[in-house]
Design a protein around this motif. Structure first.
Motif, mmCIF file in Angstrom:
data_model
loop_
_atom_site.group_PDB
_atom_site.id
_atom_site.type_symbol
_atom_site.label_atom_id
_atom_site.label_comp_id
_atom_site.label_asym_id
_atom_site.label_seq_id
_atom_site.Cartn_x
_atom_site.Cartn_y
_atom_site.Cartn_z
ATOM 1 N N LEU A 176 42.948 58.959 18.382
ATOM 2 C CA LEU A 176 43.121 59.499 19.618
ATOM 3 C C LEU A 176 41.837 60.406 19.462
ATOM 4 O O LEU A 176 41.155 61.141 18.404
ATOM 5 C CB LEU A 176 44.171 60.594 19.439
ATOM 6 N N ALA A 177 41.036 60.329 20.720
ATOM 7 C CA ALA A 177 39.886 61.333 20.989
ATOM 8 C C ALA A 177 39.999 62.181 21.866
ATOM 9 O O ALA A 177 39.514 63.455 21.715
ATOM 10 C CB ALA A 177 38.549 60.161 21.432
ATOM 11 N N ALA A 178 40.893 62.093 22.569
ATOM 12 C CA ALA A 178 41.206 63.232 23.539
ATOM 13 C C ALA A 178 42.529 63.156 24.305
ATOM 14 O O ALA A 178 43.219 61.992 24.173
ATOM 15 C CB ALA A 178 40.099 63.036 24.827
ATOM 16 N N LEU A 179 43.005 64.264 24.756
ATOM 17 C CA LEU A 179 44.430 64.441 25.407
ATOM 18 C C LEU A 179 44.158 65.045 26.729
ATOM 19 O O LEU A 179 43.616 66.171 26.714
ATOM 20 C CB LEU A 179 45.304 65.256 24.498
ATOM 21 N N LEU A 180 44.303 64.416 27.699
ATOM 22 C CA LEU A 180 43.918 64.887 28.912
ATOM 23 C C LEU A 180 45.338 64.967 29.877
ATOM 24 O O LEU A 180 45.948 64.066 30.029
ATOM 25 C CB LEU A 180 43.036 64.097 29.871
ATOM 26 N N TYR A 181 45.725 66.153 30.405
ATOM 27 C CA TYR A 181 46.826 66.170 31.052
ATOM 28 C C TYR A 181 46.586 65.851 32.652
ATOM 29 O O TYR A 181 45.515 66.247 33.253
ATOM 30 C CB TYR A 181 47.479 67.741 30.981
ATOM 31 N N THR A 182 47.726 65.209 32.959
ATOM 32 C CA THR A 182 47.667 64.641 34.250
ATOM 33 C C THR A 182 48.997 65.200 35.020
ATOM 34 O O THR A 182 49.985 64.933 34.096
ATOM 35 C CB THR A 182 47.715 63.307 34.832
ATOM 36 N N SER A 183 49.115 65.730 36.162
ATOM 37 C CA SER A 183 50.446 66.033 36.541
ATOM 38 C C SER A 183 51.283 65.050 37.032
ATOM 39 O O SER A 183 50.630 63.745 37.243
ATOM 40 C CB SER A 183 50.196 67.001 37.865
ATOM 41 N N GLY A 184 52.569 64.981 37.220
ATOM 42 C CA GLY A 184 53.296 64.078 37.338
ATOM 43 C C GLY A 184 54.088 64.372 38.734
ATOM 44 O O GLY A 184 54.222 65.092 39.127
ATOM 45 N N THR A 185 54.868 63.001 39.284
ATOM 46 C CA THR A 185 55.420 63.252 40.518
ATOM 47 C C THR A 185 56.690 63.946 40.311
ATOM 48 O O THR A 185 57.582 64.251 41.110
ATOM 49 C CB THR A 185 55.577 61.637 41.122
ATOM 50 N N THR A 186 57.207 63.941 38.894
ATOM 51 C CA THR A 186 58.494 64.475 38.565
ATOM 52 C C THR A 186 58.271 65.878 38.400
ATOM 53 O O THR A 186 58.972 66.729 37.914
ATOM 54 C CB THR A 186 59.092 63.906 37.302
ATOM 55 N N GLY A 187 57.049 66.468 38.523
ATOM 56 C CA GLY A 187 56.666 67.972 38.138
ATOM 57 C C GLY A 187 55.976 68.227 37.021
ATOM 58 O O GLY A 187 54.903 68.691 36.934
ATOM 59 N N ARG A 188 56.594 67.964 35.672
ATOM 60 C CA ARG A 188 55.817 68.225 34.293
ATOM 61 C C ARG A 188 54.530 67.451 34.320
ATOM 62 O O ARG A 188 54.511 66.128 34.641
ATOM 63 C CB ARG A 188 56.713 68.002 33.267
ATOM 64 N N SER A 189 53.630 68.192 33.727
ATOM 65 C CA SER A 189 52.324 67.514 33.464
ATOM 66 C C SER A 189 52.536 66.519 31.993
ATOM 67 O O SER A 189 53.238 67.098 31.434
ATOM 68 C CB SER A 189 51.092 68.479 33.179
ATOM 69 N N LYS A 190 51.791 65.501 32.165
ATOM 70 C CA LYS A 190 51.824 64.455 31.129
ATOM 71 C C LYS A 190 50.651 64.460 30.481
ATOM 72 O O LYS A 190 49.455 64.463 30.965
ATOM 73 C CB LYS A 190 52.193 63.324 31.424
ATOM 74 N N GLY A 191 50.396 64.433 29.092
ATOM 75 C CA GLY A 191 49.415 64.293 28.424
ATOM 76 C C GLY A 191 48.918 62.808 28.028
ATOM 77 O O GLY A 191 49.374 61.985 27.282
ATOM 78 N N ALA A 192 47.645 62.574 28.813
ATOM 79 C CA ALA A 192 47.426 61.004 28.662
ATOM 80 C C ALA A 192 46.570 61.127 27.245
ATOM 81 O O ALA A 192 45.477 61.671 27.141
ATOM 82 C CB ALA A 192 46.483 60.510 29.742
ATOM 83 N N MET A 193 47.161 60.130 26.329
ATOM 84 C CA MET A 193 46.410 59.886 24.972
ATOM 85 C C MET A 193 45.161 58.880 25.063
ATOM 86 O O MET A 193 45.498 57.628 25.278
ATOM 87 C CB MET A 193 47.372 59.187 24.012
ATOM 88 N N LEU A 194 44.178 59.165 24.846
ATOM 89 C CA LEU A 194 42.826 58.452 25.100
ATOM 90 C C LEU A 194 42.159 58.203 23.677
ATOM 91 O O LEU A 194 41.927 59.120 22.988
ATOM 92 C CB LEU A 194 41.820 59.175 26.036
#
Ligand code: MCA
Ligand code: AMP
Length: 500
Positions: free
Chosen positions: A155-173
């Motif tokens: 993993l180099a980065a964790l970028l959060y994106t909001s979700g259609t279900t409300g809670r933000s999700k951390g995208a593992m890049l």
């Protein structure tokens, strides 16, 4: 020792004295100086206990030291986790709890608020900005650091994106995700060390951080690092620059200024747009004014860049071009997942080295959106012509994009629904000439004057960043619903479709 991303982006510049970061105050850091600063940052992080895989959460102003911190995190083997500076304390608490960072870096002005949270989570807190403790700690460190081993799948980065279900999700890049995309883009957009990039985007999202900076690092490009978008400054910088990356709002604002002329951009080589749809009328007005055809590309936090209009071939307004080299794109039936014939509308799915490994600590969410065969379901609706050119026609996901920021209605509805007197709400986007879309909330209350606009505004202000706040509240007797009982946001959009 190898560290995939650091070795490719930063290490080659150890003796490169060319200017890299030109800041608002006139200060300039060469590539080599940035590397030495990164090493100092890496020492501070290592002393704070950052070991391979540990998260470094950064909610800090945009500055040369912020970029050095990104580099230093990679060099120390950490995972860089940038956050929108507009997020409230309530939003920050969620991210800290979910990501459990070893180090938190915030604005000096936020220190008093963040300190108890950092202490509770056992994270070391630094501040970055004028008189920031991180910059001071770094000053006292040696300017070389033994790079920590990290491989392509790490993993180099964790970028959060909001979700259609409300809670933000951390995208593992991973290192591979980021490096592969930067390599492709440098090649495709012909970025070189002769370029000078106007950088007015925030550095907490994929666009400003990876698309702009990773490519500049790979190519040795000089970056005019603006702390924020400022029209006057951009107009001043255009005559000595060659390249600009922006969201559509940048281009409509430039067109809105009479000083923006063909002569002013005579030195410019390329304007790139992304993160939100660029209206065909903007594309055409830009060409008429400047002679430049904006190059539109398409991407997502989870996938980095997916498609791009060609550099040499036709840059067609309203389309996002072709799948990048090494990236597979297909259009599928949203219900069945079966690939559709060319020309039909379906969901864009994407596979390649650019596609993330999944959502942080959310295996079910990952399984819903990332197929076993590696294809990621974007939620964007599009067609592909016989040659493979992609045209985005809408979104299967309930999402508003305002000035390039993603806003998920569910997150706002959840806050509004908690306000006493509210029965139900529906949040949707309406066209806005500056931001593309703007947020409107339809509210059904328990009775006349059961809830005030002020109460709604207060609740939203406590919970959510300012850019997510509804700009208009409409009180309705009932929400429009279809026969299945589903709220018809298209009906609301049509009803309130002006430009508030
Ligand atoms: C600021 N405000 C906004 C937004 N930005 N409201 C709605 N939408 C916005 N995007 C509000 C502020 O809260 C404030 O509200 C008022 O507008 C003025 O704030 P200010 O900071 O002066 O605004 P600005 O500097 O003019 O900012 C507009 C902006 C900025 C420059 C367009 O939003 C921006 O930099 N957007 C870029 C976002 C981006 O990088 N997206 C990439 C995501 P008030 O005055 O009422 O308090 S990455 C991505 O999407 C994928 C991967 C991709 O493909 O790139
Ligand atoms: P984010 O979650 O911030 O990564 O935003 C990704 C979303 O932005 C995509 O799923 C698209 O809906 C949208 N997007 C990005 N680039 C474009 C573009 N050129 N045209 C239309 N939508 C875009």
């Amino acid at each position: 020792m190898t560290n995939t991303l650091f070795d490719a982006l930063f290490a080659p510049h150890a003796r490169n004295d060319a200017p890299f970061l030109q800041s608002d105050d006139g200060s300039v850091l060469s590539f080599a100086q940035t590397l030495r600063r990164a090493a100092q940052m890496a020492h501070v992080l290592a002393k704070a206990g950052v070991s391979p895989g540990d998260r470094v959460l950064v909610q800090a102003p945009k500055a040369a030291d912020t970029i050095a911190l990104y580099a230093g995190t990679l060099q120390a083997g950490g995972v860089y986790l940038p956050l929108n500076t507009a997020y409230t304390q309530a939003e920050l608490e969620y991210f800290v709890g979910d990501a459990t960072p070893k180090v938190i870096v915030c604005d000096p002005a936020a220190q008093a608020d963040v300190a108890p949270l950092a202490q509770q989570m056992g994270a070391t807190l630094f501040t970055l900005g004028a008189q920031g403790s991180l910059s001071q700690a770094a000053d006292a460190q040696p300017d070389d650091f033994e790079t920590v081993d990290r491989g392509p799948e790490d993993l180099a980065a964790l970028l959060y994106t909001s979700g259609t279900t409300g809670r933000s999700k951390g995208a593992m890049l991973s290192h591979r995700n980021l490096l592969s995309n930067a390599e492709v883009l440098v090649d495709l957009w012909r970025i070189t060390d002769q370029d000078r990039l106007i950088h007015a985007l925030p550095v907490f999202h994929t666009h400003g951080l990876f698309v702009a900076l990773n490519t500049a690092l790979l190519a040795g490009t000089t970056v005019r690092l603006m702390s924020r978008f400022d029209l006057d400054t951009i107009l001043e910088e255009l005559p000595t620059s060659t390249l600009m990356m922006g969201v559509p709002t940048f281009y409509t604002r430039l067109l809105g200024d009479a000083r923006f002329t063909r002569d002013l951009v005579a030195n410019m080589r390329l304007f790139i747009s992304g993160s939100a749809p660029l209206l065909a009328e903007t594309h055409q007005a830009f060409e008429a004014r400047t002679g430049h055809r904006i190059l539109e590309r398409y991407g997502m936090t989870e996938t980095n860049m997916i498609t791009s209009n060609p550099y040499d071939g036709d840059r067609i307004s309203g389309t996002v071009g072709y799948a990048l080299p090494g990236v597979e794109v297909k259009i599928t039936d949203p219900e069945t997942g079966v690939e559709l014939p060319r020309g039909e509308i379906g969901v864009i799915e994407v596979r390649g080295d650019n596609v993330f490994g999944g959502y942080w600590k959310m295996p079910e969410k990952t399984a819903e959106e990332l197929r076993h065969d590696g294809f990621f379901i974007t939620g964007d609706l599009a067609t592909q012509d016989g040659q493979g050119r992609v045209t985005i026609v809408g979104r299967a996901k309930d999402l508003i994009i305002s000035g390039g920021y993603n806003i998920y209605p569910k997150e706002i509805e959840d806050v509004l629904n908690q306000v006493p007197g509210v029965l139900e709400t529906a949040v949707f986007g309406t066209p806005n000439p500056d931001f593309g879309e703007s947020v409107v909330a339809a509210v059904v209350s328990e009775g006349p004057s059961a809830v005030s606009t002020e109460a709604l505004q207060t609740a939203v202000a406590q919970a959510l960043a300012r850019f997510k706040h509804p700009r208009q509240y409409a009180f309705l007797d009932a929400l429009p619903r279809n026969t299945m009982g589903k709220v018809q946001k298209n009906v609301l959009r049509a009803q309130f479709g002006g430009a508030p």
